[in-house]
Each structure stands twice: as structure tokens, then as C-alpha cells.
Scaffold this motif. Structure first.
Motif, PDB file in Angstrom:
ATOM      1  N   ASN A 260      16.888  35.787  -1.462  1.00  0.00           N
ATOM      2  CA  ASN A 260      16.147  34.690  -2.082  1.00  0.00           C
ATOM      3  C   ASN A 260      16.847  33.355  -1.855  1.00  0.00           C
ATOM      4  OD1 ASN A 260      13.699  35.539  -3.984  1.00  0.00           O
ATOM      5  ND2 ASN A 260      15.184  37.211  -3.981  1.00  0.00           N
ATOM      6  N   PHE A 264      15.498  30.082   0.215  1.00  0.00           N
ATOM      7  CA  PHE A 264      15.555  28.749  -0.390  1.00  0.00           C
ATOM      8  C   PHE A 264      16.223  27.754   0.562  1.00  0.00           C
ATOM      9  CE2 PHE A 264      18.347  25.648  -2.435  1.00  0.00           C
ATOM     10  CZ  PHE A 264      17.415  24.862  -3.101  1.00  0.00           C
ATOM     11  N   ARG A 267      13.992  26.930   3.602  1.00  0.00           N
ATOM     12  CA  ARG A 267      12.882  26.070   3.201  1.00  0.00           C
ATOM     13  C   ARG A 267      13.366  24.665   2.848  1.00  0.00           C
ATOM     14  NH1 ARG A 267       9.721  28.481  -1.520  1.00  0.00           N
ATOM     15  NH2 ARG A 267       8.487  26.591  -1.145  1.00  0.00           N
ATOM     16  N   THR A 295       8.550  20.119  -3.157  1.00  0.00           N
ATOM     17  CA  THR A 295       7.902  21.372  -3.526  1.00  0.00           C
ATOM     18  C   THR A 295       8.443  21.856  -4.872  1.00  0.00           C
ATOM     19  OG1 THR A 295       7.802  21.948  -1.176  1.00  0.00           O
ATOM     20  CG2 THR A 295       7.382  23.714  -2.762  1.00  0.00           C
ATOM     21  N   SER A 297       8.538  24.772  -6.281  1.00  0.00           N
ATOM     22  CA  SER A 297       9.313  26.009  -6.234  1.00  0.00           C
ATOM     23  C   SER A 297      10.757  25.761  -5.802  1.00  0.00           C
ATOM     24  CB  SER A 297       8.650  27.015  -5.283  1.00  0.00           C
ATOM     25  OG  SER A 297       8.562  26.474  -3.971  1.00  0.00           O
ATOM     26  N   ASN A 300      12.529  23.654  -8.806  1.00  0.00           N
ATOM     27  CA  ASN A 300      12.810  24.463  -9.992  1.00  0.00           C
ATOM     28  C   ASN A 300      13.632  25.715  -9.689  1.00  0.00           C
ATOM     29  OD1 ASN A 300      11.250  22.680 -11.576  1.00  0.00           O
ATOM     30  ND2 ASN A 300       9.362  23.731 -10.951  1.00  0.00           N
ATOM     31  N   SER A 301      14.045  25.864  -8.455  1.00  0.00           N
ATOM     32  CA  SER A 301      14.817  27.046  -8.067  1.00  0.00           C
ATOM     33  C   SER A 301      16.204  27.027  -8.702  1.00  0.00           C
ATOM     34  CB  SER A 301      14.955  27.114  -6.543  1.00  0.00           C
ATOM     35  OG  SER A 301      15.886  28.106  -6.162  1.00  0.00           O
TER      36      SER A 301
END
Length: 416
Positions: A260, A264, A267, A295, A297, A300-301
């Protein structure tokens, strides 16, 4: 005493001088891993002292110019971001340029095949020693240095620190041993290859297993002399498969924090480029810069921290350089590693033409040409493998592998 008497020890050193020279080079490379600021100068002073300087081929001179430009840009960016010239900042600057410095210096150095052979023996010996350290760690659950095995969610076995104390260095050491075994044709080649593969497994990182899978696929393609158009399609497929596979694991297994985080960072790096493509700083990041993702996502990651782009790890050699230094530096790296592969590809094609039944030269020393082609396939394989890995990995981030890569892939470089 008889004036013609020669000590057996003196005789041994005289008869194996080049091999011992290669082993000394290996020891200096090992010192470079432990203390880069000491090991690198000593290594290259020794290389120059043994008389390995050459006039490079024109293609390598072009690569040298690209490397100099890249080093100068990174130096300016480091100065602007680090501000003070103190010991920690100088170490950080040196860490960021050491790979390019090694490649640049090795363009002007050529080692005799017998010296390289000694260095490759050293790489195999280090690989086998690293294997012993990894076996010990897996038996007792803790390394010789007292580092416990780390098992991340999704790992099949624990991550072992190996000889140097880091899983990724263990992977690099294993790969150097594997390629050395391919270069050294001997009756022990198959066992050495198998032991190197075992060490890649014992390192415990899926990065090593991915590297092994890519090497096997590329070896098959180069061995069967597949057309370059198909090879490039396979390259695109391999890179896409890695991104797709990691994205699938990240989406369906939220407990796999490493996958994950990798998604991240990929991206994040992509968004850094596309959100500011019209700004000059995207191409040359001369001054310190912060970036806030658009973005939700990403914003807020749990992996998002508002750090300067200069220190962002984008989980890709090329992408990290684009984020840290700008598009121009990242594209320079892509061009440099692809050019090294192309030079090896041209040399290999030349040997193939000479060994063709329709070539007059093939009637003379056909066996030698076949042997040269077999050996030429190793730098061809390694140069293409490292070029591909830079899109999704970071194997070229280690000085040990960079020096080994330069020795293998700058084969046939220059004139004495």
C-alpha cells in the motif's frame, strides 16, 4: 642458497598476481560499502595506480557528458536544499551522487580480464559468506549482529540482514554472485547459481524474487535471440505487470502495508509531475519545494507527510529522481542506462554477424566467437535488467552493485 631458488609463496603471488589484484579491488569495494567517503577514493586511486586508464569509445564519451551534467545539476540542487556546508550535508550530497560518480569514473578505467576474473571470484565468495549469515539468521531467528528477523504482513519468510546488515544489500550481493557465476564458466557454475538463488530467497524480500523472475525471463529471450521489437514489448509488459500486481495486492489486502505504501509513493510521484507540468520547477527543481496532493486518497493517506520533494522516496529509481530533482534529471538517468544497454546490444549483434555461417570470419575461430557471444550475453542481460528495474525498483541505489554493473556492462570499453 641456490640463486635460482624461489619461495613457493613468492611463486604463488607471481603466478596469481592479477587474481590477487581483483581480490584487493573487491576488498576496497567492500570498504566502500562500509565507509563510502574512504572506500571510494581509495578504490579509484588503486585502480589508476594499477594502470587501467583508457580512451573511451565515442558512445561512452557521450554517456560521460550526460553523467557530468547530471552530477552538476544534483550538486546545485543539493546546495540549495541543504543550505549549510557541514559534514552531515556533505555526506548526504556524496550519497546522492556516488552512483553516477562510480559510473563516470569507470568509463575511463578498464581492467584486464584476468583482474576482472579475480574480482568476480571475490563477489562469489562474498555471496557465499552472505548466504552463511542468512542461514544463521533463519536458524536462530536473529542475525550474527543481533538484528532479529523482520516479518512483514505478506512476507513468506523473515527478512535477513545478511553480511552487511541490510536485506537490500543482501539482494545486491546475491545478484552480483549470480552474474559472476554466469561469467565464470566452470564445473561449479550450476551449484554457484543455485546457491545465489537460494540466498535471494533467504534475504526474505519479495524485491529479490521479482529480480530473479525478471532475470530468468530476459535470459530466455536473449538466449533464443528474440527480436528487439518483441523484447521491448516484453519490457513494457513486465513493468506493467509489476505495477498491476502491486496495485491488486494493495487494493485487496489492506493489511499489506508495504504494498500500500509502494502504491502511495508511485501515485504521489505521478501526481507531482502531472499537477505541475507547466511549471519550470517540474523539469529542474533548483529550489526547495513542498507539494500538497490534490487527490483526497493521497491527502488522507497515513503515508502522507508534508516533506520537501528533495527527500521523497518514490519507490522507483527514475521516478524518485524526477520528484527530487525534476524531469530532466530523471530522463537523463533513463537515457544513460538505456544507452549502456544499446552499446552492449550493438557489440552482441556484431559478434552474431561474425559467427554467422555466411561471414568469412566465421570460418576462423568459430569456437572463440561462440564463447565471446556467450560471455557477451551477460552484460547485455544485466544492462537491460538494470534499465527495466529502474522503472519500478531501486536496485541501482547501492554502490556495490553500481561498481559491479560498471565492470560487467562497460565490457569492451575504450583503447589502452
Amino acid at each position: 642458497m641456490n640463486q635460482f631458488y624461489q619461495s613457493p609463496i613468492n611463486g604463488y603471488f607471481k603466478n596469481n598476481k592479477d587474481c590477487i589484484t581483483g581480490l584487493i579491488i573487491g576488498l576496497l569495494v567492500l570498504l566502500m560499502i562500509l565507509r563510502q567517503s574512504i572506500g571510494l577514493p581509495l578504490l579509484f586511486m588503486y585502480l589508476i595506480a594499477i594502470g587501467g586508464l583508457v580512451k573511451p569509445r565515442k558512445e561512452y564519451l557521450v554517456i560521460a557528458v550526460l553523467l557530468i551534467i547530471k552530477i552538476l545539476i544534483i550538486t546545485i540542487i543539493c546546495k540549495n536544499n541543504l543550505q549549510d556546508i557541514n559534514e552531515p550535508n556533505l555526506k548526504e550530497w556524496f550519497r546522492r551522487i556516488i552512483i553516477d560518480v562510480i559510473l563516470l569514473l569507470m568509463i575511463f578505467i578498464r581492467l584486464r580480464p584476468s583482474i576482472k576474473k579475480g574480482f568476480y571470484y571475490f563477489c562469489i565468495a562474498v555471496g557465499m559468506l552472505d548466504l552463511v549469515f542468512n542461514i544463521y539468521a533463519h536458524i536462530y531467528g536473529i542475525s550474527i549482529y543481533g538484528i532479529p528477523l523482520e516479518i512483514r504482513p505478506g512476507d513468506w519468510i523473515g527478512r535477513s540482514a545478511g553480511l552487511v546488515g541490510h536485506t537490500f544489500y543482501s539482494i545486491d550481493i546475491s545478484l552480483a554472485a549470480l552474474f559472476s557465476a554466469l561469467l565464470l564458466k566452470s564445473r561449479y557454475q550450476v551449484p554457484l547459481l543455485l546457491l545465489s538463488v537460494v540466498n535471494l530467497f533467504l534475504a526474505g524480500s519479495q524485491r529479490g524474487l521479482l529480480a530473479l523472475a525478471v532475470i530468468i525471463i530476459l535470459y530466455i529471450f536473449f538466449y533464443w535471440r528474440i527480436k528487439k521489437a518483441y523484447l521491448y514489448l516484453v519490457m513494457i509488459g513486465l513493468v506493467a505487470a509489476v505495477f498491476t500486481g502491486v496495485a491488486y495486492l494493495a487494493a485487496n489486502h489492506p493489511e499489506l502495508s508495504a504494498q500500500n505504501e509502494r502504491i502511495f509513493r508511485w501515485r504521489y510521484g505521478y501526481e507531482v509531475i502531472v499537477q505541475n507540468w507547466e511549471q519550470l520547477s517540474t523539469y529542474l527543481r533548483m529550489n526547495p519545494q513542498l507539494f500538497t496532493p490534490h487527490t483526497p486518497s493521497l491527502l488522507n493517506s497515513p503515508f502522507y507527510l508534508q516533506h520537501p520533494l528533495f527527500i521523497i522516496n518514490a519507490e522507483s529509481y527514475y521516478l524518485a529522481e524526477v520528484v527530487n530533482y525534476g524531469m530532466i534529471v530523471g530522463l537523463l538517468s533513463v537515457l544513460i542506462f538505456f544507452s549502456i544497454y544499446k552499446i552492449n546490444s550493438q557489440l552482441n549483434d556484431g559478434l552474431l554477424k561474425l559467427s554467422s555461417p555466411h561471414s568469412p570470419e566465421s570460418l576462423v575461430n568459430l569456437g572463440d566467437l561462440s564463447k565471446q557471444h556467450s560471455l557477451m550475453m551477460v552484460p547485455l542481460l544485466m544492462s537491460f535488467f538494470i534499465f527495466i528495474d529502474g522503472f519500478y525498483g531501486y536496485l541501482m541505489g547501492a554502490a556495490y552493485l553500481a561498481f559491479f554493473y560498471a565492470n560487467v556492462c562497460f565490457e569492451g570499453n575504450g583503447e589502452a
